[in-house]
Design a protein around this motif. Sequence first.
Motif, PDB file in Angstrom:
ATOM      1  N   VAL A 204      30.762  35.014  39.091  1.00  0.00           N
ATOM      2  CA  VAL A 204      30.894  35.291  37.662  1.00  0.00           C
ATOM      3  C   VAL A 204      30.358  34.094  36.893  1.00  0.00           C
ATOM      4  O   VAL A 204      30.855  32.977  37.036  1.00  0.00           O
ATOM      5  CB  VAL A 204      32.372  35.566  37.286  1.00  0.00           C
ATOM      6  CG1 VAL A 204      32.524  35.720  35.781  1.00  0.00           C
ATOM      7  CG2 VAL A 204      32.877  36.807  38.005  1.00  0.00           C
TER       8      VAL A 204
ATOM      9  N   GLN B 236      35.259  41.612  42.871  1.00  0.00           N
ATOM     10  CA  GLN B 236      34.618  42.797  42.338  1.00  0.00           C
ATOM     11  C   GLN B 236      33.197  42.527  41.865  1.00  0.00           C
ATOM     12  O   GLN B 236      32.314  43.357  42.035  1.00  0.00           O
ATOM     13  CB  GLN B 236      35.445  43.336  41.174  1.00  0.00           C
ATOM     14  CG  GLN B 236      34.886  44.590  40.547  1.00  0.00           C
ATOM     15  CD  GLN B 236      35.803  45.136  39.465  1.00  0.00           C
ATOM     16  OE1 GLN B 236      36.908  44.668  39.280  1.00  0.00           O
ATOM     17  NE2 GLN B 236      35.326  46.127  38.750  1.00  0.00           N
ATOM     18  N   TYR B 237      32.951  41.360  41.268  1.00  0.00           N
ATOM     19  CA  TYR B 237      31.675  41.073  40.625  1.00  0.00           C
ATOM     20  C   TYR B 237      30.786  40.090  41.384  1.00  0.00           C
ATOM     21  O   TYR B 237      29.652  39.879  40.989  1.00  0.00           O
ATOM     22  CB  TYR B 237      31.909  40.511  39.210  1.00  0.00           C
ATOM     23  CG  TYR B 237      32.373  41.548  38.233  1.00  0.00           C
ATOM     24  CD1 TYR B 237      31.454  42.339  37.547  1.00  0.00           C
ATOM     25  CD2 TYR B 237      33.724  41.750  37.985  1.00  0.00           C
ATOM     26  CE1 TYR B 237      31.872  43.310  36.640  1.00  0.00           C
ATOM     27  CE2 TYR B 237      34.151  42.714  37.084  1.00  0.00           C
ATOM     28  CZ  TYR B 237      33.228  43.486  36.415  1.00  0.00           C
ATOM     29  OH  TYR B 237      33.637  44.439  35.528  1.00  0.00           O
TER      30      TYR B 237
ATOM     31  N   GLU C  59      35.922  37.734  40.879  1.00  0.00           N
ATOM     32  CA  GLU C  59      34.821  37.569  41.824  1.00  0.00           C
ATOM     33  C   GLU C  59      34.827  38.534  43.008  1.00  0.00           C
ATOM     34  O   GLU C  59      33.746  38.912  43.459  1.00  0.00           O
ATOM     35  CB  GLU C  59      34.719  36.112  42.264  1.00  0.00           C
ATOM     36  CG  GLU C  59      34.119  35.284  41.132  1.00  0.00           C
ATOM     37  CD  GLU C  59      33.913  33.820  41.455  1.00  0.00           C
ATOM     38  OE1 GLU C  59      34.617  33.280  42.335  1.00  0.00           O
ATOM     39  OE2 GLU C  59      33.046  33.224  40.788  1.00  0.00           O
TER      40      GLU C  59
ATOM     41  N   ASP D 214      38.151  44.611  32.710  1.00  0.00           N
ATOM     42  CA  ASP D 214      38.544  43.957  33.957  1.00  0.00           C
ATOM     43  C   ASP D 214      39.135  42.575  33.700  1.00  0.00           C
ATOM     44  O   ASP D 214      40.013  42.124  34.432  1.00  0.00           O
ATOM     45  CB  ASP D 214      37.358  43.872  34.917  1.00  0.00           C
ATOM     46  CG  ASP D 214      36.942  45.244  35.439  1.00  0.00           C
ATOM     47  OD1 ASP D 214      37.765  46.188  35.398  1.00  0.00           O
ATOM     48  OD2 ASP D 214      35.782  45.374  35.883  1.00  0.00           O
TER      49      ASP D 214
ATOM     50  N   PHE E 211      33.493  44.946  31.824  1.00  0.00           N
ATOM     51  CA  PHE E 211      33.857  43.578  32.195  1.00  0.00           C
ATOM     52  C   PHE E 211      35.057  43.111  31.386  1.00  0.00           C
ATOM     53  O   PHE E 211      35.988  42.510  31.925  1.00  0.00           O
ATOM     54  CB  PHE E 211      32.660  42.640  31.991  1.00  0.00           C
ATOM     55  CG  PHE E 211      32.899  41.242  32.486  1.00  0.00           C
ATOM     56  CD1 PHE E 211      32.830  40.950  33.840  1.00  0.00           C
ATOM     57  CD2 PHE E 211      33.190  40.216  31.602  1.00  0.00           C
ATOM     58  CE1 PHE E 211      33.057  39.657  34.309  1.00  0.00           C
ATOM     59  CE2 PHE E 211      33.417  38.928  32.049  1.00  0.00           C
ATOM     60  CZ  PHE E 211      33.352  38.647  33.412  1.00  0.00           C
TER      61      PHE E 211
END
Length: 140
Positions: free
Chosen positions: A73, A69-70, A67, A42, A39
């Motif tokens: 957040v 990718q995750y 966001e 990134d 994280f």
Amino acid sequence: MYADDSRGLESPDTTDASLATDQRLVADGGTTWADLSGFQRDVLEAIARLEIADETSYGLAIKRQLEPQYGEVNHGRLYSNLDSLVERGLVEKSTLDKRTNEYVLTDDGHGLLYQRVERLADACEIEVVATDGSGDGDQL
């Protein structure tokens, strides 16, 4: 090819001869790529992308970059990791207004990203070329 030690950090101006050695190089602050969580890596990339786009890299802008990718957040996750990157000397924090901070990569933060790009490019046998926008590329 690089020694298989992903913890090293070579500066962008490192010569090819030093890349082939087993010597482990680290940033001035001692932080290596492997010291960071995925994280945090990134987050560095997100800040770099905002800087390249000439956008202000404040918390919500960084969150928007992450966001896709995750997913959502969490505020606490983002800001605690930003604070950790600031403590490690990879990101500099400054005040934009009473409620908003801006985050920019330090030389060590840029160096860590450059080092990773060089290592991945080497692994894929891709030549890395940097440019200042003039059209004249300089090989890293």
